[in-house]
Scaffold this active site. Structure first.
Site, PDB file in Angstrom:
ATOM      1  N   GLU A   9      -6.365   3.733  -6.197  1.00  0.00           N
ATOM      2  CA  GLU A   9      -7.539   3.767  -5.493  1.00  0.00           C
ATOM      3  C   GLU A   9      -7.950   5.140  -5.877  1.00  0.00           C
ATOM      4  O   GLU A   9      -7.478   6.217  -5.361  1.00  0.00           O
ATOM      5  CB  GLU A   9      -7.513   3.795  -3.829  1.00  0.00           C
ATOM      6  CG  GLU A   9      -8.808   3.710  -3.154  1.00  0.00           C
ATOM      7  CD  GLU A   9      -8.766   4.272  -2.052  1.00  0.00           C
ATOM      8  OE1 GLU A   9      -9.809   3.823  -1.265  1.00  0.00           O
ATOM      9  OE2 GLU A   9      -7.972   5.192  -1.589  1.00  0.00           O
ATOM     10  N   ASP A  34      -3.082   4.732  -2.410  1.00  0.00           N
ATOM     11  CA  ASP A  34      -4.263   4.813  -1.558  1.00  0.00           C
ATOM     12  C   ASP A  34      -4.449   6.716  -2.151  1.00  0.00           C
ATOM     13  O   ASP A  34      -4.081   7.411  -2.194  1.00  0.00           O
ATOM     14  CB  ASP A  34      -3.628   5.278  -0.153  1.00  0.00           C
ATOM     15  CG  ASP A  34      -4.918   5.330   0.900  1.00  0.00           C
ATOM     16  OD1 ASP A  34      -5.684   4.719   0.952  1.00  0.00           O
ATOM     17  OD2 ASP A  34      -4.721   6.681   1.613  1.00  0.00           O
ATOM     18  N   ASP A  86       0.804  -1.006  -0.051  1.00  0.00           N
ATOM     19  CA  ASP A  86      -0.073  -0.184  -0.075  1.00  0.00           C
ATOM     20  C   ASP A  86       0.742   1.220   0.116  1.00  0.00           C
ATOM     21  O   ASP A  86       1.826   1.066   0.714  1.00  0.00           O
ATOM     22  CB  ASP A  86      -0.962  -0.083   1.305  1.00  0.00           C
ATOM     23  CG  ASP A  86      -2.425   0.365   0.972  1.00  0.00           C
ATOM     24  OD1 ASP A  86      -2.252   1.433   0.165  1.00  0.00           O
ATOM     25  OD2 ASP A  86      -3.323  -0.210   1.396  1.00  0.00           O
ATOM     26  N   HIS A 135     -11.128  -3.232   2.976  1.00  0.00           N
ATOM     27  CA  HIS A 135     -11.288  -2.972   4.129  1.00  0.00           C
ATOM     28  C   HIS A 135     -12.214  -1.634   4.515  1.00  0.00           C
ATOM     29  O   HIS A 135     -12.217  -1.250   5.811  1.00  0.00           O
ATOM     30  CB  HIS A 135      -9.863  -2.642   4.778  1.00  0.00           C
ATOM     31  CG  HIS A 135      -8.949  -1.477   3.901  1.00  0.00           C
ATOM     32  ND1 HIS A 135      -8.887  -1.416   2.697  1.00  0.00           N
ATOM     33  CD2 HIS A 135      -8.949  -0.173   4.619  1.00  0.00           C
ATOM     34  CE1 HIS A 135      -8.295  -0.317   2.218  1.00  0.00           C
ATOM     35  NE2 HIS A 135      -8.377   0.324   3.292  1.00  0.00           N
ATOM     36  N   ASP A 136     -12.808  -1.122   3.680  1.00  0.00           N
ATOM     37  CA  ASP A 136     -13.474   0.133   3.670  1.00  0.00           C
ATOM     38  C   ASP A 136     -15.005  -0.149   3.496  1.00  0.00           C
ATOM     39  O   ASP A 136     -15.784   0.834   3.546  1.00  0.00           O
ATOM     40  CB  ASP A 136     -12.821   1.240   2.769  1.00  0.00           C
ATOM     41  CG  ASP A 136     -11.549   1.921   3.080  1.00  0.00           C
ATOM     42  OD1 ASP A 136     -11.156   1.744   4.134  1.00  0.00           O
ATOM     43  OD2 ASP A 136     -10.983   2.217   2.032  1.00  0.00           O
TER      44      ASP A 136
END
Ligand code: GLC
Ligand code: CA
Length: 580
Positions: free
Chosen positions: A278, A223, A122, A351-352
């Site tokens: 993302e 991210d 990440d 994870h969101d």
């Protein structure tokens, strides 16, 4: 045995692509495999402190291998005060104390590579932690060397410089006493945004990326990378609720493609990497630039339109179900528009997001398999989020005290505090949509704490671990785990691999309220995918455009399903046939 990533390199180097039918279908290892996302904090705890860690991940590589995984994406493992569970980084070249050491990381990477598993890191560079050395210096004085690493502004008439609201509630602006100015943070006030307009910031980020690439990692998940270039002049935006959500003003900004092309030239193009952006707020038109097949920016992007279809009028805190025709229309738009010009990533979970089996399904294993089938036969790279392969569900959290997620907690405080929402109603929405639903510990077996830890877990364990767990599913050929394993093997190493990865996509019966059906075609091979996304039995008339003399069942969650023109479907039935 799945063909390995390594073997694929021999024909899939980024420089010498082998075209199939034009550039769009150029073979790449990251198109032909499935990515597994690990949220390290909740995956496996090796030392009993209640927090997952790197050695825990290493101990489970065999499990991932069994599932058929060749690419892992690790949510952030860097040094962090954990205001946002590692998405607030204090040192990009150090490992978070709770997760282990750099030696542990090196051992994990080496062992994964030995097992033919690649590791994608990440990369969180829209912002740092306020405890990062750069920010500590930046805030120390107005003329510090690193002042312009971040976005500082004077107060305007004693107020914040504009009306933007943070993704985690409140204003994006935080007043800093030391120098009497505001700094910008699109997330928590402990996550100040970096100033990408400053070439020194770009140099620092690219150096750090190079350092990781030289270590031998295999890619980056970037991210909120669509947010690194803010609207010129930081003007007020349209207000919704208390503020103007900053995503209206910071996504896909004026320089974002320029910065990514520079990153690509200076770092990415020098290695054989998988990159996924993302990209909050991305449209198909923007995605065609970010993930263009010329390879000048990223391999692919995460788009969020489909997981926003069940948002409420102002924010995501809403329990309305997602409309299946709307979902079909949206995913079809992405499939059709990107085909040949960019590459899709395919996901329902991360994870969101809440657990998809509690969102589109009814928590049953049958619904988990049906939803997986919808996704895994599309064109794009599928992502499996830890526990999804077990059919892990949302967690029955009780009060707001049960939550750990800063987004959920802040939203509850702000919206109930301002009298905008009624606490009981909002709590129901948070129970349905909270990111913590995805963050409860991985359910390994039916021993205490689901075998995740011998200590006190940092967040509650879903009590259904006694029935939903890896040990039980590995032993049951009809489990969700075995179904996923088969889906992954079909894509990576079967006589259908080519059509599954590269075939063209066409939706059938767009108006059907519950059945998601489509075809994939390549070189005379046609796959027919039919999924009943409802708890009712349905009859699905196969459209006349689909013809067959014989149909071979490729996979499904009802044994020996037969293809007939008036197809009778059981609740949550999924079936895929190869037509001849
Ligand atoms: C991304 C991450 C999310 C995080 C945010 C801020 O959306 O996926 O978990 O809170 O960025 O870094
Ligand atoms: Ca631990």
């Amino acid at each position: 045995m799945a063909r390995s990533c390594k073997e694929k390199h021999s024909f899939a180097g980024s420089a010498a692509e082998v075209p199939l039918e034009g550039r769009s279908t150029a073979r790449q290892w990251w198109k032909e495999n499935v990515v597994y996302q690990i949220y390290p904090r909740s995956f496996c705890d090796s030392n009993g402190d209640g927090v997952g860690d790197l050695n825990g991940i290493r101990s489970k590589l065999g499990y991932l291998k069994e599932l058929g995984i060749h690419i892992l994406w690790l949510s952030p493992v860097y040094k962090s005060p954990n205001d946002d569970n590692g998405y607030d980084i204090a040192d990009y070249r150090a490992i978070m104390d709770e997760f282990g050491t750099m030696e542990d990381f090196d051992a994990l990477l080496a062992e994964a590579h030995q097992m033919d598993i690649k590791i994608v890191m990440d990369l969180v560079v829209n912002h740092t932690s306020d405890e990062h050395q750069w920010f500590v210096e930046s805030r120390s004085s107005r003329d510090n060397d690193k002042r312009d690493y971040y976005i500082w502004r004077e107060a305007v008439d004693g107020h914040e410089p504009n009306n933007w609201g943070s993704c985690f509630s409140g204003s994006v602006w935080e007043w800093d006493e030391t120098t009497g100015m505001y700094y910008l943070h699109c997330f928590s006030k402990k996550q100040p945004d970096l100033n990408w307009e400053n070439p020194k910031v770009r140099d620092e980020v690219f150096d750090m990326m190079t350092w990781w690439c030289d270590k031998g990692i295999d890619g980056f998940r970037m991210d909120v990378i669509s947010m690194i270039s803010k609207k010129e002049g930081l003007p007020d935006g349209p207000v919704e609720g208390l503020y103007s959500p900053c995503v209206y003003s910071v996504c896909n900004g004026p320089h974002v493609h320029e910065y990514l092309q520079e990153m690509n030239r200076r770092v990415l193009s020098k290695y054989d990497l998988m990159t996924v952006g993302e990209t909050a707020g991305v449209t198909v038109e923007e995605a065609k630039k970010y993930a263009n097949t010329d390879g000048t920016e990223l391999s692919m992007v995460f788009q969020f339109e489909h997981v926003g279809l069940d948002d409420g009028p102002v924010d995501k805190w809403c329990t309305d179900p997602m409309s299946i025709p709307a979902l079909k229309e949206n995913l079809t738009k992405w499939e059709k528009e990107l085909e040949g010009v960019a590459w899709n990533s395919l996901f329902f979970c991360n994870h969101d997001q809440p657990r998809v089996v509690s969102r589109l399904g009814d928590n049953s294993p049958q619904s988990a398999k049906c939803i997986a089938t919808v996704l895994h036969f599309m064109q794009g790279t599928p992502y499996v989020y830890q526990g999804e392969e077990l059919g892990m569900t949302n967690c029955p959290f009780g009060s707001i005290e049960d939550y750990r997620d800063i987004e959920s907690i802040n939203a509850y405080r702000e919206l109930t505090g301002a009298g905008l929402r009624e606490p009981k109603e909002l709590l129901e929405c948070i129970a349905y949509k909270s990111r913590d639903n995805a963050r409860t510990p991985m359910q390994w077996d039916d021993t205490p704490n689901a075998g995740f830890t011998t200590g006190q877990p940092w967040i509650m364990v879903n009590p259904n671990y006694t029935t939903i767990n890896a040990a039980a599913e590995l032993a049951d050929p009809n489990s969700v785990f075995c179904y996923y394993k088969n889906l992954i093997a079909l894509r990576q190493d079967s006589k259908w691999s080519d059509v599954i990865v590269y075939g063209s996509y066409d939706l059938l019966a767009p108006e059907d309220e519950a059945v998601f059906a489509y075809t994939r075609r390549k070189d005379g091979v046609t796959l027919l995918v039919v999924c009943n996304l409802s708890a009712q039995a349905r009859t699905f008339p196969i459209p006349e455009t689909v013809q067959w003399d014989s149909a071979e069942l490729v996979t499904g969650n009802v044994p020996q399903a037969e293809l007939t023109r008036q197809l009778a479907l059981a609740p949550w039935q999924a079936a895929v046939w190869a037509l001849a």
